[in-house]
Write an enzyme that holds these catalytic residues in place. Structure first.
Site: not given
Ligand code: ADP
Ligand code: MG
Length: 666
Positions: A43, A105, A206, A228
């Site tokens: 992850d 990211k 994800e 999420d």
């Protein structure tokens, strides 16, 4: 034999004693971890990154040096330009922020025009000579690196953690990406893997990984919503389960929403307070802002489990900022932020053609879903209690490990599981009048392919320009331009006669190939879409070489340190052995042999050749096998007489068992 993973386990008085400090052991007592080709699940988060693997039928997170399962996605450049990753890099954010970067990211696969918002909120330092359309370069000290290179450093740290854990090289991985990531962002993530020396077998969304971690396939049928809310991104996914197979039927979200927004809001409030109450403007003081950031994050986390928290921050010039925040105040403050998750959820329901009451399961993912107010909102929106059994920070990595296991041939538990993903945005081409013609609609299951036919507008038109677009908007100029290419050499025909077949193919990673063929003449052109902000293959190869050059040197240094540590341990153990009663039982010849090998090891230990040191250690290990056996006999018989291992010769130097992290089931 893999010495440094060998463990001696002796049970004495119901206590398990674990000695993994040296290896004057007989092989009978060695429990070896065989090296196998582990495929890991990663992850690669905005805030935290994790690596996990499948231990039997359970996915397990692999901890780092510091014992923590989460590696903060922070990279810093140390004093001698060595990269520092994770927790140890955090202090640089405060002390020398110009040598550190976080939330990288957010910049993956993006161009300068995409990131104006981030530049306002984050202390990214871009290279000065950047041109629009160019891959970003970030300044770290005197160096500049692209986002994939910085992400690769995080991946290399995770790879290293896994290699230490297994005692064997790790070369293959599954990496997760937000469902909303576009082609460029996915390519950038794959590039990061390659630069880190990892073969990226699959990029997995994800939320899809999270549903795998929960093993919801065992339910056979139903509708699952995955909510999420992490540090930097929000994703909502709706999955349909039929006969134990997952199908992602809708995804939505916001690539710019998460705990970071809460942090930034609290920082702004603190800075305003400080300006008002103390009369100092600290907005341009990077060091002070970082100190405030750290304090408010701690406060935010505390407020998930306690009713109020006291902020007390030391500021420059001996000033302090003190304030108490209650959970109620906090909830009021963050309401507008968490309300921003409602729209995407509604849109996802609409796309899936479902009402909230039709959802059977709701899964919480991301550290920010620990906030009670967020849980309450989710419960209200989905009309049911969400699943919270797995640690929300770990669930994505655990699912990535499950996926890795499936790709690696899998165990019985997972081999029948099939994963279907969807493409997050529609893909199409520009047609006459600057209009977008969608070829693959968003939320289509991938891998996917679709074909459309086009023709020419002008008599005798020899070339057709194919402009590949991504997005939902009607006009080409409002969509993201992915690529352009021409189909050339069409023989002269009247307008409307040529039949141009345009084929889109999205592979399992969500990466697009486009081909165009004029059917009457057979003329063909095709392109693997190179995202606008992607690196070329040559650039990636160069970065791989660079990192391998360093990796080799790093590897050699680490091996040398480890070999020297081992020498020290084995020589100390030998000294102990010489004083034990077992020593007296050896023949003069055996003792002479040992002395010779000891001398050889001591000599070679002064040199820099780790392989030679290892050889000498091996020799001494071999030569002391009988001594070890004799010592073991004494130790075991003492233990049986009621002494614990600690009281025997072998007990000293015993270390804690090697951490075998288990998924946390609360
Ligand atoms: P990402 O997927 O973006 O890397 P994570 O899932 O690791 O993010 O979540 C990180 C976010 O969760 C951070 O903003 C962090 O501050 C927040 N967080 C972690 N624990 C808590 C908590 N107990 N209460 C509130 N927020 C939390
Ligand atoms: Mg996450």
């Amino acid at each position: 034999m893999q010495r440094w993973r060998s463990e001696l386990k002796v049970r004495s008085q119901n206590e398990e004693v674990n000695a993994n400090h040296f290896c004057i052991l007989t092989s009978d007592f060695c429990i070896l971890t065989m090296s196998s080709d582990h495929i890991v699940g990663i992850d690669l988060g905005t805030t935290n990154s994790l690596v996990a693997f499948m231990q039997g039928e359970t996915p397990v997170v692999i901890p780092g040096d510091d014992g923590s399962n989460l590696v903060p996605s922070v990279v810093a450049l140390g004093e001698s330009s060595q990269p520092i990753i994770g927790n140890s890099a955090r202090r640089y954010l405060i002390e020398t922020p110009e040598r550190a970067v976080y939330s990288i990211k957010r910049l993956m696969g993006r161009g300068i025009e995409d990131i104006q918002e981030e530049l306002k909120l984050f202390p990214f330092r871009l290279a000065e000579d950047l041109q629009p359309g160019e891959v970003l370069r970030i300044k770290l000290g005197n160096h500049t690196s692209t986002p994939p290179e910085i992400s690769a450093l995080i991946l290399r740290q995770l790879k290293r953690n896994a290699e230490r854990y297994f005692g064997a090289p790790v070369t293959k991985a599954v990496i997760t990406v937000p469902a909303y990531f576009n082609d460029a962002q996915r390519q950038a993530t794959k590039d990061a893997g390659r630069i880190a020396g990892l073969e990226v077998l699959r990029l997995v969304n994800e939320p899809t990984a999270a549903s795998l971690a929960y093993g919801l396939d065992k339910k056979q049928n139903g509708i699952v919503a995955v909510y999420d809310l992490g540090g930097g991104t929000f994703d909502i996914s709706i999955l349909k389960l039929h006969d134990g197979i997952f199908e992602v039927i809708a995804t939505n979200g916001d690539t710019h929403l998460g705990g970071d927004d809460i942090d930034n809001l609290l920082i702004t409030i603190a800075l305003d307070d400080i300006r008002g109450d103390l009369g100092v403007d600290l907005r341009r003081n990077a060091e002070a802002v970082q100190a405030i950031r750290k304090a408010v994050i701690e406060a935010k986390i505390a407020l998930s489990s306690q009713p109020s928290v006291k902020l007390d921050i030391e500021l420059p010039q001996g000033k302090r900022y003190r304030r108490e925040i209650t959970r109620e105040q906090f909830e009021q403050l963050i309401q507008p932020i968490i309300d921003r998750t409602v729209g995407p959820c509604k849109q996802a329901f609409k796309d899936a053609n479902l009402k909230p009451e039709q959802i059977d399961e709701v899964v919480l993912v991301g550290g920010s879903t620990r906030i009670p107010k967020v849980r309450a909102l989710v419960k209200e929106m989905f009309c049911r209690e969400p699943h919270t059994d797995l640690n929300p920070d770990e669930v994505v990595a655990l699912g990535a490990a499950v996926q890795a296991n499936i790709l690696g041939g899998g165990s019985l538990a997972t081999e029948n599981m099939l994963l279907l993903d969807v493409t997050p945005l529609s893909l199409g081409i520009e047609v006459a009048g600057g209009v977008t013609d969608k070829i693959i609609l968003r939320n289509s299951t991938i891998p996917a392919s679709a074909t459309q036919f086009y023709t020419t507008q002008i008599d005798g038109q020899a070339n057709v320009a194919i402009h590949v677009l991504q997005g939902e908007r009607e006009l080409a100029k409002d969509c993201r331009s992915l690529a352009r290419f021409d189909l050339k050499g069409i023989p002269p025909m009247a307008a409307g006669i040529p039949r141009v077949e345009v084929k889109f193919l999205i592979d399992a990673n969500g990466i697009l190939n486009v081909s165009a063929r004029e059917q009457r003449s057979g003329k063909q052109a095709e392109i693997q879409v190179q995202p606008s902000y992607g690196l070329t293959d040559e650039q990636v190869e160069g970065m791989i070489l660079d990192s391998f050059d360093n990796a080799e040197e790093d590897f050699r240094k680490r091996q040398l340190i480890e070999a020297r540590n081992e020498t020290e341990t084995i020589l100390a153990a030998l000294e102990k052995g010489k004083k034990s009663p077992a020593w007296g039982q050896l023949t003069t010849d055996e003792k002479k042999q040992i002395a010779k090998m000891e001398k050889a090891l001591a000599a070679v230990n002064k040199e820099d050749d780790y392989q030679a040191i290892r050889k000498a250690i091996d020799a001494l290990n071999q030569g002391t096998t009988r001594l070890a056996e004799l010592m073991m006999d004494t130790a075991v018989s003492s233990a049986l007489k009621g002494k614990t291992m600690d009281e025997t010769d072998l007990g000293e130097g015993t270390t804690a068992p090697h951490p075998m992290a288990k998924a946390e089931f609360k």
